[in-house]
Design a protein around this motif. Sequence first.
Motif, PDB file in Angstrom:
ATOM      1  N   GLY A 160       0.709  -1.371   0.156  1.00 31.67           N
ATOM      2  CA  GLY A 160       0.057   0.023  -0.065  1.00 31.67           C
ATOM      3  C   GLY A 160       0.854   1.396  -0.046  1.00 31.67           C
ATOM      4  N   LEU A 161       2.121   1.196  -0.643  1.00 38.74           N
ATOM      5  CA  LEU A 161       2.826   2.565  -0.668  1.00 38.74           C
ATOM      6  C   LEU A 161       2.535   3.364  -1.774  1.00 38.74           C
ATOM      7  CD1 LEU A 161       6.176   0.578  -0.100  1.00 38.74           C
ATOM      8  CD2 LEU A 161       5.515   2.443   1.443  1.00 38.74           C
ATOM      9  N   SER A 162       2.502   4.545  -1.452  1.00 34.58           N
ATOM     10  CA  SER A 162       1.742   5.557  -2.472  1.00 34.58           C
ATOM     11  C   SER A 162       2.439   6.684  -2.806  1.00 34.58           C
ATOM     12  CB  SER A 162       0.350   5.776  -2.229  1.00 34.58           C
ATOM     13  OG  SER A 162       0.130   6.563  -0.676  1.00 34.58           O
ATOM     14  N   THR A 163       3.425   7.040  -1.824  1.00 38.52           N
ATOM     15  CA  THR A 163       4.325   8.316  -2.071  1.00 38.52           C
ATOM     16  C   THR A 163       5.768   8.120  -2.180  1.00 38.52           C
ATOM     17  OG1 THR A 163       4.592   8.687   0.256  1.00 38.52           O
ATOM     18  CG2 THR A 163       2.736   9.487  -0.817  1.00 38.52           C
ATOM     19  N   ASP A 164       6.610   8.946  -2.780  1.00 41.79           N
ATOM     20  CA  ASP A 164       7.929   8.614  -2.951  1.00 41.79           C
ATOM     21  C   ASP A 164       8.793   8.660  -1.712  1.00 41.79           C
ATOM     22  OD1 ASP A 164       7.594   9.110  -5.966  1.00 41.79           O
ATOM     23  OD2 ASP A 164       8.156  10.888  -5.999  1.00 41.79           O
ATOM     24  N   ASP A 165       8.087   9.505  -0.706  1.00 50.21           N
ATOM     25  CA  ASP A 165       9.260   9.413   0.498  1.00 50.21           C
ATOM     26  C   ASP A 165       8.936   8.203   1.360  1.00 50.21           C
ATOM     27  OD1 ASP A 165       6.615  10.342   1.034  1.00 50.21           O
ATOM     28  OD2 ASP A 165       7.016  11.380   2.713  1.00 50.21           O
ATOM     29  N   THR A 166       7.717   7.630   1.470  1.00 50.49           N
ATOM     30  CA  THR A 166       7.434   6.465   2.077  1.00 50.49           C
ATOM     31  C   THR A 166       7.953   5.124   1.336  1.00 50.49           C
ATOM     32  OG1 THR A 166       5.305   6.203   1.185  1.00 50.49           O
ATOM     33  CG2 THR A 166       5.579   7.217   3.383  1.00 50.49           C
ATOM     34  N   LEU A 167       7.822   5.231  -0.028  1.00 50.24           N
ATOM     35  CA  LEU A 167       8.471   4.217  -0.608  1.00 50.24           C
ATOM     36  C   LEU A 167      10.089   4.338  -0.439  1.00 50.24           C
ATOM     37  CD1 LEU A 167       8.537   1.969  -3.000  1.00 50.24           C
ATOM     38  CD2 LEU A 167       9.071   3.947  -4.582  1.00 50.24           C
ATOM     39  N   ASP A 168      10.912   5.493  -0.551  1.00 54.67           N
ATOM     40  CA  ASP A 168      12.209   5.562  -0.140  1.00 54.67           C
ATOM     41  C   ASP A 168      12.648   4.907   1.136  1.00 54.67           C
ATOM     42  OD1 ASP A 168      12.591   6.623  -2.830  1.00 54.67           O
ATOM     43  OD2 ASP A 168      12.715   8.631  -2.228  1.00 54.67           O
ATOM     44  N   ALA A 169      11.616   5.138   2.015  1.00 51.57           N
ATOM     45  CA  ALA A 169      11.945   4.890   3.569  1.00 51.57           C
ATOM     46  C   ALA A 169      11.974   3.485   3.539  1.00 51.57           C
ATOM     47  CB  ALA A 169      10.938   5.591   4.493  1.00 51.57           C
ATOM     48  N   ALA A 170      11.060   2.775   3.094  1.00 47.84           N
ATOM     49  CA  ALA A 170      10.938   1.299   3.027  1.00 47.84           C
ATOM     50  C   ALA A 170      12.239   0.604   2.145  1.00 47.84           C
ATOM     51  CB  ALA A 170       9.800   0.744   2.290  1.00 47.84           C
TER      52      ALA A 170
ATOM     53  N   SER B 253      -0.064 -12.237   6.914  1.00 44.19           N
ATOM     54  CA  SER B 253      -0.668 -10.784   6.849  1.00 44.19           C
ATOM     55  C   SER B 253      -1.796 -10.897   8.071  1.00 44.19           C
ATOM     56  CB  SER B 253      -1.019 -10.397   5.540  1.00 44.19           C
ATOM     57  OG  SER B 253      -1.596  -9.167   5.570  1.00 44.19           O
ATOM     58  N   GLY B 254      -2.302  -9.765   7.965  1.00 43.56           N
ATOM     59  CA  GLY B 254      -3.503  -9.592   8.800  1.00 43.56           C
ATOM     60  C   GLY B 254      -3.051  -9.079  10.287  1.00 43.56           C
ATOM     61  N   GLY B 255      -3.406  -7.604  10.512  1.00 41.71           N
ATOM     62  CA  GLY B 255      -3.311  -6.978  11.708  1.00 41.71           C
ATOM     63  C   GLY B 255      -1.894  -6.959  12.134  1.00 41.71           C
ATOM     64  N   LEU B 256      -0.783  -7.294  11.549  1.00 45.04           N
ATOM     65  CA  LEU B 256       0.515  -7.174  11.942  1.00 45.04           C
ATOM     66  C   LEU B 256       0.994  -5.634  12.439  1.00 45.04           C
ATOM     67  CD1 LEU B 256       2.253  -9.812   9.536  1.00 45.04           C
ATOM     68  CD2 LEU B 256       1.124 -10.112  11.849  1.00 45.04           C
ATOM     69  N   ASP B 257       1.865  -5.486  13.193  1.00 47.02           N
ATOM     70  CA  ASP B 257       2.276  -4.240  13.411  1.00 47.02           C
ATOM     71  C   ASP B 257       3.597  -4.251  14.444  1.00 47.02           C
ATOM     72  OD1 ASP B 257       1.948  -4.507  16.420  1.00 47.02           O
ATOM     73  OD2 ASP B 257      -0.254  -3.647  16.087  1.00 47.02           O
ATOM     74  N   PRO B 258       4.194  -3.263  14.551  1.00 43.67           N
ATOM     75  CA  PRO B 258       5.620  -3.501  15.187  1.00 43.67           C
ATOM     76  C   PRO B 258       5.507  -4.105  16.559  1.00 43.67           C
ATOM     77  CG  PRO B 258       5.390  -1.357  14.282  1.00 43.67           C
ATOM     78  CD  PRO B 258       4.253  -1.790  14.260  1.00 43.67           C
ATOM     79  N   ALA B 259       4.320  -3.880  17.227  1.00 43.47           N
ATOM     80  CA  ALA B 259       4.275  -4.454  18.518  1.00 43.47           C
ATOM     81  C   ALA B 259       4.007  -6.031  18.689  1.00 43.47           C
ATOM     82  CB  ALA B 259       3.300  -3.786  19.252  1.00 43.47           C
ATOM     83  N   ASN B 260       3.442  -6.577  17.494  1.00 46.25           N
ATOM     84  CA  ASN B 260       3.028  -8.098  17.510  1.00 46.25           C
ATOM     85  C   ASN B 260       3.801  -8.873  16.614  1.00 46.25           C
ATOM     86  OD1 ASN B 260       1.628  -7.674  15.042  1.00 46.25           O
ATOM     87  ND2 ASN B 260      -0.326  -7.461  16.207  1.00 46.25           N
TER      88      ASN B 260
ATOM     89  N   ARG C   4       7.105   4.103  11.774  1.00 49.18           N
ATOM     90  CA  ARG C   4       6.355   2.749  12.007  1.00 49.18           C
ATOM     91  C   ARG C   4       6.859   1.771  11.010  1.00 49.18           C
ATOM     92  NH1 ARG C   4       2.225   2.351  15.472  1.00 49.18           N
ATOM     93  NH2 ARG C   4       1.382   0.765  14.534  1.00 49.18           N
ATOM     94  N   ILE C   5       7.356   2.201   9.701  1.00 49.54           N
ATOM     95  CA  ILE C   5       7.810   1.416   8.978  1.00 49.54           C
ATOM     96  C   ILE C   5       9.185   0.935   9.411  1.00 49.54           C
ATOM     97  CG2 ILE C   5       8.992   0.907   6.625  1.00 49.54           C
ATOM     98  CD1 ILE C   5       6.990   2.769   5.436  1.00 49.54           C
ATOM     99  N   ALA C   6      10.073   1.657  10.013  1.00 44.43           N
ATOM    100  CA  ALA C   6      11.330   1.389  10.776  1.00 44.43           C
ATOM    101  C   ALA C   6      11.188   0.733  11.738  1.00 44.43           C
ATOM    102  CB  ALA C   6      12.088   2.799  10.956  1.00 44.43           C
ATOM    103  N   ALA C   7      10.209   0.899  12.439  1.00 44.17           N
ATOM    104  CA  ALA C   7      10.079   0.130  13.853  1.00 44.17           C
ATOM    105  C   ALA C   7       9.616  -1.356  13.367  1.00 44.17           C
ATOM    106  CB  ALA C   7       8.892   0.796  14.559  1.00 44.17           C
ATOM    107  N   PHE C   8       8.890  -1.477  12.482  1.00 43.27           N
ATOM    108  CA  PHE C   8       8.324  -2.753  11.923  1.00 43.27           C
ATOM    109  C   PHE C   8       9.478  -3.710  11.328  1.00 43.27           C
ATOM    110  CE2 PHE C   8       6.552  -6.109   8.992  1.00 43.27           C
ATOM    111  CZ  PHE C   8       5.529  -6.293   9.605  1.00 43.27           C
ATOM    112  N   VAL C   9      10.337  -2.911  10.545  1.00 38.37           N
ATOM    113  CA  VAL C   9      11.505  -3.751  10.115  1.00 38.37           C
ATOM    114  C   VAL C   9      12.323  -4.128  11.198  1.00 38.37           C
ATOM    115  CG1 VAL C   9      13.564  -3.521   8.684  1.00 38.37           C
ATOM    116  CG2 VAL C   9      11.426  -2.697   7.892  1.00 38.37           C
ATOM    117  N   ALA C  10      12.697  -3.264  12.100  1.00 41.94           N
ATOM    118  CA  ALA C  10      13.285  -3.526  13.493  1.00 41.94           C
ATOM    119  C   ALA C  10      12.921  -4.714  14.250  1.00 41.94           C
ATOM    120  CB  ALA C  10      13.449  -2.404  14.384  1.00 41.94           C
ATOM    121  N   ALA C  11      11.505  -4.816  14.336  1.00 38.54           N
ATOM    122  CA  ALA C  11      11.046  -5.719  15.231  1.00 38.54           C
ATOM    123  C   ALA C  11      11.221  -7.166  14.440  1.00 38.54           C
ATOM    124  CB  ALA C  11       9.515  -5.328  15.344  1.00 38.54           C
ATOM    125  N   VAL C  12      11.039  -7.337  13.093  1.00 40.69           N
ATOM    126  CA  VAL C  12      11.224  -8.178  12.224  1.00 40.69           C
ATOM    127  C   VAL C  12      12.673  -8.891  12.291  1.00 40.69           C
ATOM    128  CG1 VAL C  12      10.967  -9.504  10.006  1.00 40.69           C
ATOM    129  CG2 VAL C  12       9.198  -7.873  10.464  1.00 40.69           C
TER     130      VAL C  12
END
Length: 220
Positions: free
Chosen positions: A15-25, A171-178, A208-216
């Motif tokens: 669901g990425l839709s902007t240059d800056d969030t794509l670049d962050a990922a 998939s389904g309801g995943l986030d940095p905390a779980n 939040r993308i960075a936190a998710f990647v770090a959690a994984v």
Amino acid sequence: MAAVTVPTARIKICGLSTDDTLDAALALGVDWIGLVHFPRSPRHVDFARAAGLSRRAKGRAERVVLLVDPDDALLAAAVEAVDPDLIQLHGRENPERVAAIRTRTGRPVMKALGLAAPSDLAPLAAYAAVADRLLLDAKAPADAALPGGNGRRFDWTILADRDLPAGTMLSGGLDPANVAEALARTRLGAVDVSSGVESAPGLKDPDRIAAFVAAVRGAR
């Protein structure tokens, strides 16, 4: 005895839709970036926008276009515009249609399956025979306007002791905390997140993308 190395799970940000969030990922080295083409979704991008994002990601991550019950004309337009490395089917496509899409486009295909109870795993073998990957998501509520998990998680225990196909994605309801718990419980090697890294529907949050990647990457 030598220590056993556990491979880090692979990551898809959908669901990425902007240059800056794509670049962050991309800067974080995610494995897949997902572009949603479904007008009713808050994450929808038209093909002109998707094409630009795809070009930006080419060679840095695998590019996934998400489609819902596409007809042949839409498939052709998606392949031409996005040049996807993977087509994600998130509708009611049956195994025969999945096989036909894979043949027609010449692209690998991932089929999303909604789960709420053990019985929902019954079609898994038929889809595994024709798709390159499976994505296990929460089943959409009966009154949902959109397909997919709608930010909800399913009961991961229904996957216990299941012999799932290689490459199955969670998939389904995943986030940095779980997500670390999800990986520990399911033992799957790939995860997909969308709303769990957003500040509002359709608005990805680089932190939040960075936190998710770090959690994984910290999960064992």
